[in-house]
Design an enzyme around this catalytic site. Structure first.
Site, PDB file in Angstrom:
ATOM      1  N   SER A  98     -43.049 -32.876 -43.930  1.00  0.00           N
ATOM      2  CA  SER A  98     -44.458 -33.070 -43.645  1.00  0.00           C
ATOM      3  C   SER A  98     -45.177 -33.732 -44.820  1.00  0.00           C
ATOM      4  CB  SER A  98     -45.100 -31.743 -43.234  1.00  0.00           C
ATOM      5  OG  SER A  98     -46.280 -31.991 -42.512  1.00  0.00           O
ATOM      6  N   ASP A 130     -42.964 -33.087 -31.897  1.00  0.00           N
ATOM      7  CA  ASP A 130     -43.836 -32.710 -33.015  1.00  0.00           C
ATOM      8  C   ASP A 130     -45.274 -33.091 -32.656  1.00  0.00           C
ATOM      9  OD1 ASP A 130     -45.136 -32.275 -35.434  1.00  0.00           O
ATOM     10  OD2 ASP A 130     -43.524 -33.157 -36.634  1.00  0.00           O
ATOM     11  N   HIS A 177     -42.585 -29.333 -35.094  1.00  0.00           N
ATOM     12  CA  HIS A 177     -42.656 -29.589 -36.536  1.00  0.00           C
ATOM     13  C   HIS A 177     -41.742 -28.603 -37.275  1.00  0.00           C
ATOM     14  CE1 HIS A 177     -44.679 -31.732 -39.713  1.00  0.00           C
ATOM     15  NE2 HIS A 177     -45.146 -30.631 -40.280  1.00  0.00           N
TER      16      HIS A 177
END
Length: 675
Positions: free
Chosen positions: A212, A318, A349
């Site tokens: 991320s 995601d 995610h």
């Protein structure tokens, strides 16, 4: 997508360390021993290492902290900012003088929020030296001869400066560490002192990794072309911060980068960093306009600077860092001939350590050994892409998207009842229209559930049941010709696989995984830093349909130049919406559907009006990346095939988590960022 002929760099770098070592061994043999050397050469070649082994002590490793000068004064205190760099490295290589490569994870989350499925934070001993490093990278790779470096972003934990969310300070802080590891930067033994220290133990080869936001800064640093960065492994990472908060003007999240900066910054930095947060707010207008601030935080145009190889990982479901980030970055890197590898999972995610652990550790180990150690282990000759087809069932492709993939234009046709149409190759007759009214309380799952029923909030178009499997691989585009009844309008376009399946439940807590009580260990441990992590298993759902690609836009951005314009009710506009990258097989007996609607609840913020939109079908089309192109679509949609029956207990589809639109993250916190 294959690497183009105009690529400016070779597909894989020459393995210089191995080659030089072999040449040196031959050149230093005395003349009288030439015959023996020739006989021994095949044996020496066979003995060349192909895998780093855990031969170094983790317990006795050197643990230290360094503060690297970023050469930027982000907080305007008259001094350049220093970022904290926590290091663990083998003591044995330090004693022998052997220089080693480095694996680096730069993050804003080490003190505020934690990393990984167990939200681990850094800890320090009573002397201020690092005691625990989150995740498994240090436990596993340090015994194998790597250094591991965990960097605090500017404005976070023990670093100076301010959080500027993908901006100049953030990228410079991580880049400065790469340069210091290569002998070109300035480091200090303390945050405020004058005693300098060098990374004489590093050989200057660095690999960056992170999920991320951590992976995002890896993308950003690679886009600078910094020397010494050999590879990056971005996991669910952002490639353009504009696309994190907006898509083509559509507001994806309530809140902005200033909120995110305030959430992760160290409390001591808050007073000095107010001007930086204000600048972030000013640069992110709510109308979705692209500004200079957003342009600075878009790494895609700088893909041509990338020298590092890229091993990307992304969840195709995601809904935090959505797959348009991966798709745009991947395509740009392909155009520049950058060496690439990819894993695409069915999860949301989620880190691959938590959805394919054993295979991930093995593959990452081989990747770093090849890219940083220079070992010829064959990973460069293996398939480029691993794709999860069903929970824990994977396929591979030599290149991605596969050769033979071609963007094919398909078009909607009006059906026998309002809002229920067909999808094919033929263009609708001029004047053929459908109408829908934005209902911000309904989402894509609600639309797909009623695909065969005329409802006022959407227009749906589906093929008949397919006679053969149909694979889509890559990014899609949908062009709409619409007439709004009000001065503002959201538009959504989604692709749906209509048919029964068992998929990862990406809408549940865990986003496709369940965390178990049992633990498995990956590397060595100390009292303060365990290598043992909770196991996971797939969390699945039996569904009647699967939404597999999405895109959104504000109609005010119809020109596509990054600027919103007032809409005139009753006027017709044309807009092309980018749909996120995916790789999905619609099986025989299922149907492929395109749904066009207004606000996708939970994924897009609603506009200030509730427009009714007329959709001109003759001016509407979708360019979809079919493997096999138009022929594959025509073949799959020919003949008469019965629809696949629903399994007992199957539900309609996975519901969109409604808390995702509140500064999304791995946990539904109100000010959570991309974790």
């Amino acid at each position: 997508m294959s690497i183009p002929a105009r690529a400016r760099r070779p597909k894989w770098r020459t393995l210089v360390p191995t080659t030089v070592a072999a040449m040196t061994a031959v050149l230093l043999v005395p003349a009288g021993a030439a015959q023996g050397a020739e006989e021994a050469a095949p044996q020496a070649a066979a003995a060349r290492p192909t895998e780093s082994k855990p031969v170094h002590s983790y317990d006795k490793a050197i643990r230290e902290s360094v503060w690297v000068d970023t050469r930027i004064d982000g907080d305007k205190d008259g001094k350049t900012d220093r970022v904290a760099v926590d290091i663990v490295r083998p003591r044995e290589t330090d004693r022998s003088g052997r220089r080693i490569p480095v694996i680096m994870d730069a993050s804003p989350y080490y003190s505020c929020c934690g990393r990984g499925n167990e939200s681990q934070k850094k800890t320090y001993d009573d002397k201020g030296n690092p005691d625990r490093f989150p995740l498994f990278y240090d436990n596993y790779f340090v015994p194998r001869g790597y250094g591991y470096v965990a960097v605090d972003f500017t404005g976070t934990n023990r670093s100076d400066g301010c959080v500027d969310v993908g901006g100049r300070s953030e990228i410079a802080s991580a880049k400065a560490v790469v340069e210091w590891l290569g002998g070109r930067g300035t480091g200090y033994t303390s945050r405020t002192g004058a005693t300098r220290t060098s990374a004489s133990w590093s050989n200057g080869s660095t690999g960056m990794i992170g999920k991320s936001w951590d992976g995002t800064v890896a993308n950003g640093v690679a886009a600078t072309g910094v020397k010494g960065l050999k590879t990056i492994v971005p996991i669910g990472a952002i490639s353009s911060w504009y696309d994190y908060y907006f898509q083509q003007g559509a507001d994806l999240y309530e809140g902005g980068p200033d909120d995110l900066a305030g959430y992760v910054e160290h409390p001591d930095r808050t007073p000095a960093c107010k001007p930086v947060k204000q600048a972030l707010a000013d640069g992110a207008p709510l109308n979705g306009d692209r500004t200079r601030m957003w342009a600075e935080r878009d790494f895609v145009p700088d893909a041509g600077n990338v020298r590092a190889s890229v091993f990307a990982v992304h969840g195709m479901q995601d809904l935090n860092v959505r797959t348009n980030h991966f798709g745009k970055w991947w395509d740009a890197l392909a155009d520049e001939g950058v060496t690439r590898k990819v894993w695409l999972s069915q999860t949301g995610h989620v880190d691959p350590f938590d959805f394919r652990r054993a295979e991930w550790v093995k593959t990452l180990h081989r990747w770093f050994d090849h890219e940083l150690m220079g070992y010829d282990n064959g990973i460069d000759r293996e398939p480029m892409a691993d794709i999860e087809r069903a929970p824990d069932r994977w396929t591979t492709d030599k290149v991605w998207p596969p050769r033979g993939t071609d963007a094919t234009k398909v078009r909607p046709q009006k059906g026998s009842s309002a809002g229920v149409g067909s999808l094919g190759l033929k263009r609708a007759k001029p004047g053929t229209t459908e109408t829908f009214t934005d209902d911000p309380g309904l989402d894509e799952n609600a639309w797909a559930t009623k695909i065969d029923t005329g409802t006022p909030e959407k227009a749906g178009f589906a093929t008949k049941p397919l006679s053969g499997d149909l694979r889509l691989s890559g990014s899609s585009k949908v062009t709409l010709k619409v007439t709004p009844s009000t001065t503002s309008a959201n538009l959504s376009a989604v692709l749906v696989d209509l048919g029964p399946d068992t998929i990862r439940n990406y809408g549940a807590a865990g986003e496709g995984i369940k965390t178990l009580a049992e633990r498995s260990c990956w590397g060595a441990s100390t009292t303060g830093d365990s290598s043992c992590f909770k196991e996971t298993t797939a969390n699945t759902a039996a569904v009647g349909h699967t939404v597999f690609s999405r895109g959104w836009a504000s109609l005010a951005h119809y020109r596509g130049d990054g600027r919103a314009r007032p809409l005139t009710p009753g006027r017709t506009y044309e807009i092309t919406i980018d749909l996120a990258a995916s790789d999905h097989v619609v099986p025989a007996g299922h149907r492929l559907a395109l749904i066009v609607a207004g606000t996708d609840a939970g994924l897009v913020e609603a506009p200030d009006t509730r427009p009714t939109l007329g959709l001109d079908l003759s001016g509407t089309s979708a360019k979809l990346p079919f493997v096999g192109g138009e022929r594959a679509f025509a073949r799959a949609t020919s003949g008469n095939t019965a629809a696949a029956p629903l399994a007992p207990g199957a539900r309609d589809g996975v519901s969109v988590p409604q808390d995702l639109s509140r500064m999304p993250g791995a946990l539904p916190l109100p000010l959570e960022g991309p974790r």
